[in-house]
Design an enzyme around this catalytic site. Structure first.
Site, mmCIF file in Angstrom:
data_model
loop_
_atom_site.group_PDB
_atom_site.id
_atom_site.type_symbol
_atom_site.label_atom_id
_atom_site.label_comp_id
_atom_site.label_asym_id
_atom_site.label_seq_id
_atom_site.Cartn_x
_atom_site.Cartn_y
_atom_site.Cartn_z
ATOM 1 N N CYS A 1 0.836 -1.204 0.000
ATOM 2 C CA CYS A 1 0.000 0.000 0.000
ATOM 3 C C CYS A 1 0.873 1.258 0.000
ATOM 4 C CB CYS A 1 -0.900 -0.022 1.230
ATOM 5 S SG CYS A 1 -1.711 1.528 1.618
ATOM 6 N N CYS B 1 0.350 3.458 3.042
ATOM 7 C CA CYS B 1 1.012 2.877 4.218
ATOM 8 C C CYS B 1 2.505 3.188 4.204
ATOM 9 C CB CYS B 1 0.782 1.370 4.258
ATOM 10 S SG CYS B 1 -0.956 0.886 4.313
#
Length: 110
Positions: free
Chosen positions: A31, A34
């Site tokens: 991600c 993230c």
């Protein structure tokens, strides 16, 4: 601080039984949100070296993330004695994290 999200997760009953402050960081290793948030999260956690911090890989079929109703990554859930006190979704400022951390660390001193 662990650089990767753990593919295994503790059961919700275990998380609910944690004593003291805990931060659950839900996300995935692939991600972009993230990855971009990690330096900010590390900076915020730097002042709390003894804090329990768990990076939990999330996604479909992951019971812990579903039990916390995680919808976007990263989602950080701040717990005190197994109870959610604060939540930060896709942090954009380190101050958001400091504010949430203050809620669980101040609760420890009270």
């Amino acid at each position: 601080m662990n650089p990767t999200y753990a593919p295994t997760e503790p059961p919700r009953a275990e998380v609910d039984a944690y004593s003291g402050p805990t931060v659950l960081d839900f996300g995935t290793n692939w991600c972009g949100w993230c990855s971009n948030a990690q330096p900010m999260i590390a900076a915020a956690l730097e002042a709390h070296p003894g804090l329990r911090y768990l990076k939990v890989e999330d996604g479909p079929g992951r019971p812990l993330g579903r039990s916390f109703r995680v919808k976007l990554w990263p989602t950080l859930v701040f717990l005190k004695d197994g109870r959610e006190v604060a939540r930060v979704v896709r942090p954009s400022r380190v101050e958001e994290l400091h504010e949430a951390l203050a809620k669980i660390t101040d609760a420890v001193r009270a």
